[in-house]
Scaffold this motif. Structure first.
Motif, PDB file in Angstrom:
ATOM      1  N   ASN A  29     -16.976 -98.413  79.257  1.00 18.83           N
ATOM      2  CA  ASN A  29     -17.390 -97.170  79.362  1.00 18.83           C
ATOM      3  C   ASN A  29     -17.721 -96.226  78.024  1.00 18.83           C
ATOM      4  O   ASN A  29     -17.305 -95.055  78.232  1.00 18.83           O
ATOM      5  N   MET A  30     -17.821 -96.785  77.129  1.00 17.43           N
ATOM      6  CA  MET A  30     -18.229 -96.098  75.770  1.00 17.43           C
ATOM      7  C   MET A  30     -19.480 -96.549  75.359  1.00 17.43           C
ATOM      8  O   MET A  30     -19.885 -97.927  75.232  1.00 17.43           O
ATOM      9  N   VAL A  31     -20.186 -95.726  74.396  1.00 17.90           N
ATOM     10  CA  VAL A  31     -21.361 -96.002  73.760  1.00 17.90           C
ATOM     11  C   VAL A  31     -21.186 -95.497  72.298  1.00 17.90           C
ATOM     12  O   VAL A  31     -20.557 -94.485  71.823  1.00 17.90           O
ATOM     13  N   LEU A  32     -22.119 -96.097  71.416  1.00 20.25           N
ATOM     14  CA  LEU A  32     -22.060 -95.778  70.161  1.00 20.25           C
ATOM     15  C   LEU A  32     -23.018 -94.666  69.921  1.00 20.25           C
ATOM     16  O   LEU A  32     -23.984 -94.256  70.688  1.00 20.25           O
ATOM     17  N   ARG A  33     -22.473 -93.651  69.134  1.00 22.56           N
ATOM     18  CA  ARG A  33     -23.438 -92.440  69.124  1.00 22.56           C
ATOM     19  C   ARG A  33     -24.509 -92.490  68.491  1.00 22.56           C
ATOM     20  O   ARG A  33     -24.866 -93.463  67.885  1.00 22.56           O
ATOM     21  N   ASP A  34     -25.756 -91.520  68.839  1.00 24.23           N
ATOM     22  CA  ASP A  34     -26.916 -91.807  68.580  1.00 24.23           C
ATOM     23  C   ASP A  34     -27.385 -91.829  67.133  1.00 24.23           C
ATOM     24  O   ASP A  34     -28.024 -92.834  66.685  1.00 24.23           O
ATOM     25  N   SER A  47     -18.265 -96.128  58.146  1.00 20.92           N
ATOM     26  CA  SER A  47     -17.441 -95.634  59.384  1.00 20.92           C
ATOM     27  C   SER A  47     -18.634 -95.266  60.447  1.00 20.92           C
ATOM     28  O   SER A  47     -19.643 -94.867  60.232  1.00 20.92           O
ATOM     29  N   VAL A  48     -18.285 -95.570  61.602  1.00 19.32           N
ATOM     30  CA  VAL A  48     -19.135 -94.968  62.841  1.00 19.32           C
ATOM     31  C   VAL A  48     -18.359 -94.503  63.881  1.00 19.32           C
ATOM     32  O   VAL A  48     -17.134 -94.725  63.835  1.00 19.32           O
ATOM     33  N   SER A  49     -18.807 -93.835  64.823  1.00 20.40           N
ATOM     34  CA  SER A  49     -18.190 -93.270  65.795  1.00 20.40           C
ATOM     35  C   SER A  49     -18.671 -93.538  67.153  1.00 20.40           C
ATOM     36  O   SER A  49     -19.867 -93.791  67.387  1.00 20.40           O
ATOM     37  N   PHE A  50     -17.775 -93.668  68.314  1.00 14.02           N
ATOM     38  CA  PHE A  50     -18.128 -93.887  69.500  1.00 14.02           C
ATOM     39  C   PHE A  50     -18.005 -92.610  70.577  1.00 14.02           C
ATOM     40  O   PHE A  50     -17.163 -91.784  70.300  1.00 14.02           O
ATOM     41  N   SER A  51     -18.704 -92.669  71.648  1.00 13.06           N
ATOM     42  CA  SER A  51     -18.281 -91.429  72.568  1.00 13.06           C
ATOM     43  C   SER A  51     -18.288 -92.089  74.058  1.00 13.06           C
ATOM     44  O   SER A  51     -18.764 -93.556  74.190  1.00 13.06           O
ATOM     45  N   CYS A  52     -17.562 -91.427  74.986  1.00  8.63           N
ATOM     46  CA  CYS A  52     -17.355 -92.001  76.115  1.00  8.63           C
ATOM     47  C   CYS A  52     -18.687 -91.894  76.905  1.00  8.63           C
ATOM     48  O   CYS A  52     -19.500 -90.985  76.771  1.00  8.63           O
ATOM     49  N   SER A  53     -18.995 -92.976  77.878  1.00  8.03           N
ATOM     50  CA  SER A  53     -20.240 -92.975  78.631  1.00  8.03           C
ATOM     51  C   SER A  53     -20.112 -91.539  79.405  1.00  8.03           C
ATOM     52  O   SER A  53     -19.278 -91.328  79.985  1.00  8.03           O
ATOM     53  N   GLY A  55     -20.163 -89.445  82.492  1.00  9.16           N
ATOM     54  CA  GLY A  55     -19.139 -89.654  83.712  1.00  9.16           C
ATOM     55  C   GLY A  55     -17.800 -89.952  83.292  1.00  9.16           C
ATOM     56  O   GLY A  55     -16.907 -89.899  84.077  1.00  9.16           O
ATOM     57  N   TYR A  56     -17.753 -89.948  81.933  1.00 15.51           N
ATOM     58  CA  TYR A  56     -16.176 -90.476  81.620  1.00 15.51           C
ATOM     59  C   TYR A  56     -15.877 -89.600  80.506  1.00 15.51           C
ATOM     60  O   TYR A  56     -16.709 -88.860  79.692  1.00 15.51           O
ATOM     61  N   THR A  57     -14.721 -89.705  80.333  1.00 14.45           N
ATOM     62  CA  THR A  57     -13.899 -88.326  79.309  1.00 14.45           C
ATOM     63  C   THR A  57     -12.847 -89.359  78.406  1.00 14.45           C
ATOM     64  O   THR A  57     -12.146 -90.185  79.058  1.00 14.45           O
ATOM     65  N   ALA A  58     -12.706 -88.846  77.354  1.00 17.36           N
ATOM     66  CA  ALA A  58     -11.732 -89.444  76.291  1.00 17.36           C
ATOM     67  C   ALA A  58     -10.252 -88.981  76.704  1.00 17.36           C
ATOM     68  O   ALA A  58     -10.006 -88.057  77.044  1.00 17.36           O
ATOM     69  N   ALA A  59      -9.404 -90.133  76.872  1.00 17.78           N
ATOM     70  CA  ALA A  59      -8.208 -90.211  77.141  1.00 17.78           C
ATOM     71  C   ALA A  59      -7.134 -90.614  75.963  1.00 17.78           C
ATOM     72  O   ALA A  59      -6.259 -91.169  76.399  1.00 17.78           O
ATOM     73  N   GLY A  60      -7.836 -90.395  74.732  1.00 20.28           N
ATOM     74  CA  GLY A  60      -6.864 -90.746  73.695  1.00 20.28           C
ATOM     75  C   GLY A  60      -7.613 -91.774  72.861  1.00 20.28           C
ATOM     76  O   GLY A  60      -8.414 -92.618  73.244  1.00 20.28           O
ATOM     77  N   GLY A  61      -6.732 -91.963  71.621  1.00 17.71           N
ATOM     78  CA  GLY A  61      -7.153 -92.857  70.610  1.00 17.71           C
ATOM     79  C   GLY A  61      -8.443 -92.254  69.766  1.00 17.71           C
ATOM     80  O   GLY A  61      -9.047 -91.285  70.269  1.00 17.71           O
ATOM     81  N   SER A  62      -8.334 -92.916  68.707  1.00 15.15           N
ATOM     82  CA  SER A  62      -9.668 -92.156  67.710  1.00 15.15           C
ATOM     83  C   SER A  62     -10.881 -92.911  68.040  1.00 15.15           C
ATOM     84  O   SER A  62     -11.045 -94.021  68.703  1.00 15.15           O
TER      85      SER A  62
END
Length: 281
Positions: A29-34, A47-53, A55-62
């Motif tokens: 339920n997460m994707v690599l940022r655009d 370094s790269v960043s991810f975001s939640c898919s 319908g989903y929200t971050a619940a902790g963690g980098s």
């Protein structure tokens, strides 16, 4: 000497290539940022960043990981379903949640008896929250019923609330044929059609070989009753007391006075009709 230099250079090239990282894949339920999607390899230290898919929200963690010696650091991000939370209460209505209040769930709104739903009855928990406006439950209203000839109703208003009663009456000398009361029902219509006002008068009954014993005298109005009696040598078949009904007919029908002999024949005939099937069996 030149050969050694070339080999050394080649070895450095292999080492440099080994330090690169392939495009990382995220967890559930997460994707690599655009900004990183178009790249297939990443340099050491990148370094790269991810975001939640959706319908989903971050619940902790980098959300960030780093390429080091050809490998990505562990992804700590956790994603959970978005929770839309409960809908606002609907006055005179009830809300049923299908599978909770998280992303993808639905809520069904129904109105209580006497109220009608205005708006969309089913709402879905989506990316941005509950999709659509929460409906309302408005009180059922019935419009003014029809007037009747030679009669009236009360109260006379433009609109009537649920379960409100309208009563009809007729001019003097006339009778109501139909429901005297109409009730505003939950579908916004009155419970039945308006009644009519009719003049009721039954003809003066005459029973052959019988006579009036008690009851009404002409004119015979609605619900008037008359009781008959047969002459001594006759037997009555039927109900001795009849009533003038709303259709100006005697109910349940005028009786008959039959001589004792004819009455006995009738009884025997009836008995034969009943016993013949038994004999056949």
């Amino acid at each position: 000497m030149d050969v050694i230099f070339l080999l050394s250079s080649f070895g450095l090239a292999i080492i440099c290539l080994a330090q690169q990282c392939a495009k990382p894949s995220g967890g559930a339920n997460m994707v690599l940022r655009d900004e990183y999607i178009t790249k297939s390899t990443f340099e050491d230290g990148a370094s790269v960043s991810f975001s939640c898919s959706p319908g989903y929200t971050a619940a902790g963690g980098s959300v960030r990981i780093t390429c080091s010696a050809g490998a990505w650091s562990p992804l700590q991000l956790k994603c959970e379903k978005r929770n839309c939370g409960p809908l606002p209460e609907v006055n005179k209505g009830d809300i049923e949640y299908k599978d909770g209040t998280e992303y993808g769930a639905t809520a069904v709104v129904t109105c209580r008896s006497g109220y009608i739903l205005v708006g969309q009855s089913v709402l879905k928990c989506d990316v941005q929250g509950w999709m659509g406006r929460v409906p309302t439950c408005d009180e059922v209203k019935c419009v003014t019923p029809a007037e009747i000839v030679n009669g009236r109703f009360s109260p006379n208003k433009d609109l009537y609330g649920y379960s409100e009663v309208v009563q009809y009456s007729c001019d003097k000398g006339l009778e109501l044929h139909g429901s005297t009361e109409l009730i505003c029902s939950e579908n916004g219509k009155f419970s039945s059609a308006p009644p009519t006002c009719v003049r009721v008068e039954c003809k003066d009954p005459v029973i052959r070989n019988g006579f009036w014993e008690s009851g009404s005298r002409p004119p015979h109005k609605y619900r008037a009753t008359v009781t008959f009696k047969c002459k001594p040598e006759y037997t009555m078949i039927g109900n001795p007391t009849v009533t003038c009904d709303i259709n100006s007919n005697w109910s349940p029908g005028l009786p008959k006075c039959t001589s004792h002999g004819n009455a006995l024949v009738g009884l025997l005939t009836g008995a034969l009709v009943v016993t013949i099937p038994i004999l056949l069996v």
